[in-house]
Design an enzyme around this catalytic site. Structure first.
Site, PDB file in Angstrom:
ATOM      1  N   TYR A 142     -54.212  -6.733  -1.084  1.00 47.89           N
ATOM      2  CA  TYR A 142     -53.889  -5.459  -0.346  1.00 47.89           C
ATOM      3  C   TYR A 142     -54.644  -4.192  -0.723  1.00 47.89           C
ATOM      4  O   TYR A 142     -54.950  -3.491   0.138  1.00 47.89           O
ATOM      5  CB  TYR A 142     -52.502  -4.927  -0.715  1.00 47.89           C
ATOM      6  CG  TYR A 142     -51.282  -5.716   0.048  1.00 47.89           C
ATOM      7  CD1 TYR A 142     -51.337  -7.244   0.113  1.00 47.89           C
ATOM      8  CD2 TYR A 142     -50.543  -5.159   1.029  1.00 47.89           C
ATOM      9  CE1 TYR A 142     -50.486  -7.871   1.121  1.00 47.89           C
ATOM     10  CE2 TYR A 142     -49.571  -5.642   1.844  1.00 47.89           C
ATOM     11  CZ  TYR A 142     -49.384  -7.122   1.726  1.00 47.89           C
ATOM     12  OH  TYR A 142     -48.385  -7.927   2.455  1.00 47.89           O
ATOM     13  N   LYS A 192     -52.202 -19.458  -7.278  1.00 49.02           N
ATOM     14  CA  LYS A 192     -53.250 -20.739  -6.745  1.00 49.02           C
ATOM     15  C   LYS A 192     -54.118 -20.846  -8.074  1.00 49.02           C
ATOM     16  O   LYS A 192     -55.265 -20.572  -7.587  1.00 49.02           O
ATOM     17  CB  LYS A 192     -53.707 -20.400  -5.576  1.00 49.02           C
ATOM     18  CG  LYS A 192     -52.570 -20.558  -4.479  1.00 49.02           C
ATOM     19  CD  LYS A 192     -52.278 -21.908  -3.945  1.00 49.02           C
ATOM     20  CE  LYS A 192     -53.539 -22.616  -3.302  1.00 49.02           C
ATOM     21  NZ  LYS A 192     -53.012 -24.021  -3.075  1.00 49.02           N
ATOM     22  N   ASP A 225     -48.151 -22.394  -2.943  1.00 41.79           N
ATOM     23  CA  ASP A 225     -47.884 -23.571  -1.684  1.00 41.79           C
ATOM     24  C   ASP A 225     -46.633 -24.175  -2.039  1.00 41.79           C
ATOM     25  O   ASP A 225     -45.485 -24.509  -1.435  1.00 41.79           O
ATOM     26  CB  ASP A 225     -48.895 -24.248  -1.175  1.00 41.79           C
ATOM     27  CG  ASP A 225     -49.601 -24.856  -2.312  1.00 41.79           C
ATOM     28  OD1 ASP A 225     -49.527 -24.825  -3.533  1.00 41.79           O
ATOM     29  OD2 ASP A 225     -50.596 -25.888  -1.955  1.00 41.79           O
ATOM     30  N   ASP A 249     -45.296 -11.260  -0.326  1.00 38.33           N
ATOM     31  CA  ASP A 249     -44.966 -10.806   0.737  1.00 38.33           C
ATOM     32  C   ASP A 249     -44.468 -12.032   1.577  1.00 38.33           C
ATOM     33  O   ASP A 249     -43.498 -12.113   2.186  1.00 38.33           O
ATOM     34  CB  ASP A 249     -46.214 -10.113   1.507  1.00 38.33           C
ATOM     35  CG  ASP A 249     -46.124  -9.698   2.662  1.00 38.33           C
ATOM     36  OD1 ASP A 249     -44.838  -9.284   3.031  1.00 38.33           O
ATOM     37  OD2 ASP A 249     -46.830 -10.018   3.924  1.00 38.33           O
ATOM     38  N   ASP A 253     -40.221 -13.357   2.759  1.00 43.18           N
ATOM     39  CA  ASP A 253     -39.712 -13.476   3.926  1.00 43.18           C
ATOM     40  C   ASP A 253     -39.109 -14.873   4.011  1.00 43.18           C
ATOM     41  O   ASP A 253     -38.070 -15.132   4.730  1.00 43.18           O
ATOM     42  CB  ASP A 253     -40.875 -13.386   5.094  1.00 43.18           C
ATOM     43  CG  ASP A 253     -40.999 -11.830   5.689  1.00 43.18           C
ATOM     44  OD1 ASP A 253     -40.699 -10.885   4.892  1.00 43.18           O
ATOM     45  OD2 ASP A 253     -41.329 -11.873   6.804  1.00 43.18           O
TER      46      ASP A 253
HETATM   47  C1  IPM Z   1     -43.350  -5.922   3.393  1.00 44.12           C
HETATM   48  C2  IPM Z   1     -43.998  -5.588   4.660  1.00 44.12           C
HETATM   49  C3  IPM Z   1     -45.289  -4.706   4.311  1.00 44.12           C
HETATM   50  C4  IPM Z   1     -46.257  -5.497   3.484  1.00 44.12           C
HETATM   51  C5  IPM Z   1     -45.893  -4.166   5.539  1.00 44.12           C
HETATM   52  C6  IPM Z   1     -44.971  -3.463   6.480  1.00 44.12           C
HETATM   53  C7  IPM Z   1     -47.184  -3.470   5.176  1.00 44.12           C
HETATM   54  O1  IPM Z   1     -44.498  -6.658   5.238  1.00 44.12           O
HETATM   55  O2  IPM Z   1     -42.844  -4.969   2.653  1.00 44.12           O
HETATM   56  O3  IPM Z   1     -42.989  -6.988   3.222  1.00 44.12           O
HETATM   57  O4  IPM Z   1     -46.899  -6.396   3.871  1.00 44.12           O
HETATM   58  O5  IPM Z   1     -46.188  -5.300   2.331  1.00 44.12           O
HETATM   59 MG    MG Z   2     -43.418  -8.566   4.512  1.00 49.01          MG
END
Ligand code: IPM
Ligand code: MG
Length: 368
Positions: A142, A192, A225, A249, A253
């Site tokens: 990032y 990884k 993975d 990240d 999710d």
């Molecule tokens: C998160 C989001 C952020 C990230 C975006 C909005 C920059 O996806 O907080 O998970 O990628 O960190």
């Molecule tokens: Mg995210």
């Protein structure tokens, strides 16, 4: 002594709607529990760009550095998609994380019993799930340099760099081990190491910190993975997962969906202790700004409310009050109250964003 201070950055899309429900909880704590906060509000993301031409002004950045905790709603929206990369709404959030040095991002994924049938996985795979993803938040791909889009010969090349120092790995590993000690005592580290040198170093440093400082915690390592695969196969094998910024990240999710809805998951981003002993901290829901449903009273305020509960616990030492908020959330879900994202297999009682907030307050009243 001065009241603890909170800066609210509601942001874009559904951010202001879900934050309105958090403000009700904050008022409730003042009225019913005599717990007062000094609240201030400011802009971040697209709304800050509209007002000031930047997703985060220096003045807002300075205010965020000065308060005890920042509460953030969400940033972004299709209106801002064509903006130059440097002023996109997300850059405001990333600047906050970086300049406040919020290196440990705690993303719990807990499956509420009332929602176990909402997951895309079978009930017995997710029921009772309680895992904590600790995502490194201030480094990795990032932020690594060099980065950019360059021209080489007659074609363009896009470059990002994965970079981790030993110190960056060690400090987030410590956060994970500390959390594990208060939970089931297990950490799984994901990288990884089979293809990335930064992954090799990650694995070594996590192991060293473990052996030196946390030999009582059970540590395992997994390629990220395979970790994703195991998270969908049998998520309950995990307690705390520690991983880098980008893998964290993705995996968070994925973990969120195990619990039924992204509208449920809170997060805490913590840095080093400030002079008053509290960690630098920002709390935000894991979900985004959901521009498609913004302004319609459809958003689920629970992730944002649970993020505030994390603030009560990690910034303000009010674990009992945090637990009361969490019990109230559990109660309204058990009662069948459902925002649009939760309208699933069991029918349930459809409620708006604000009705969900009110019901949570009523459950807190009943729990006094
Ligand atoms: C998160 C989001 C952020 C990230 C975006 C909005 C920059 O996806 O907080 O998970 O990628 O960190
Ligand atoms: Mg995210």
């Amino acid at each position: 002594m001065a009241n603890p201070s909170i800066l609210i950055l509601a942001g874009d899309g559904i951010g202001p709607e879900v934050m309105a429900e958090v403000k009700k909880v904050i008022r409730w704590l003042g009225d019913r529990r005599g717990i007062a906060f000094d609240l201030s509000e400011d802009l971040v993301g697209g709304c800050a760009f509209d007002a000031h031409g930047t997703p985060l002004t220096d003045a807002t950045m300075a205010r965020a550095q000065a308060v005890d905790a920042v509460l953030l709603g969400a940033v972004g929206g299709p209106r801002y998609d064509s903006l130059d990369f440097s002023v996109k709404p997300e850059r405001g959030l990333l600047r906050l994380r970086k300049e406040m040095d919020l290196y440990a991002n705690l993303r719990p994924a807990q499956c509420f019993d009332a929602l176990a049938d909402f997951s895309s996985l079978k009930r017995d795979v997710v029921a009772g799930l309680d895992i904590m993803i600790v995502r490194e938040l201030t480094s990795g791909v990032y932020f690594g340099e060099p980065r950019g889009i360059f021209t080489e010969g007659n074609e363009r090349v896009g470059i990002n760099t994965q970079r981790y120092t030993e110190g960056e790995i060690a400090r987030v590993a410590r956060s994970a081990f500390e959390l594990a000690r208060k939970r089931a005592g297990k950490v799984c580290s994901m990288e990884k190491a089979n293809v990335m040198e930064s992954g090799v170093l990650w694995r070594q440093v996590v192991q060293e910190v473990h052996d030196r400082e946390y030999p009582d915690v059970e540590l395992s390592h997994m390629y990220a993975d395979a970790g994703a695969m195991q998270l969908t196969r049998w998520p309950k094998q995990f307690d705390v997962i520690v991983t880098d910024n980008l893998f964290g990240d993705l995996l968070s999710d994925l973990a969120a969906m195990l619990t039924g809805s992204l509208g449920m998951l809170p997060s805490a981003s913590l840095g080093a202790p400030m002079a008053n002993g509290r960690p630098k901290a920002l709390y935000e829901p894991v979900h985004g700004s959901a521009p498609d449903i913004a302004g319609q009273g459809k958003a689920n305020p629970i992730a944002c409310i649970l993020s505030f509960a994390m603030a009560l616990r990690y910034s303000f030492d009010l674990g009992d009050e945090a637990a009361r908020v969490e019990r109230a959330v559990e109660k309204v879900l058990a009662d069948g109250l459902r925002t649009a994202d939760l309208m699933g297999p069991d029918g349930g009682v459809p409620v708006s964003t604000s009705a969900m907030g009110d019901a949570i307050l009523a459950a807190m009243d009943a729990d006094l």
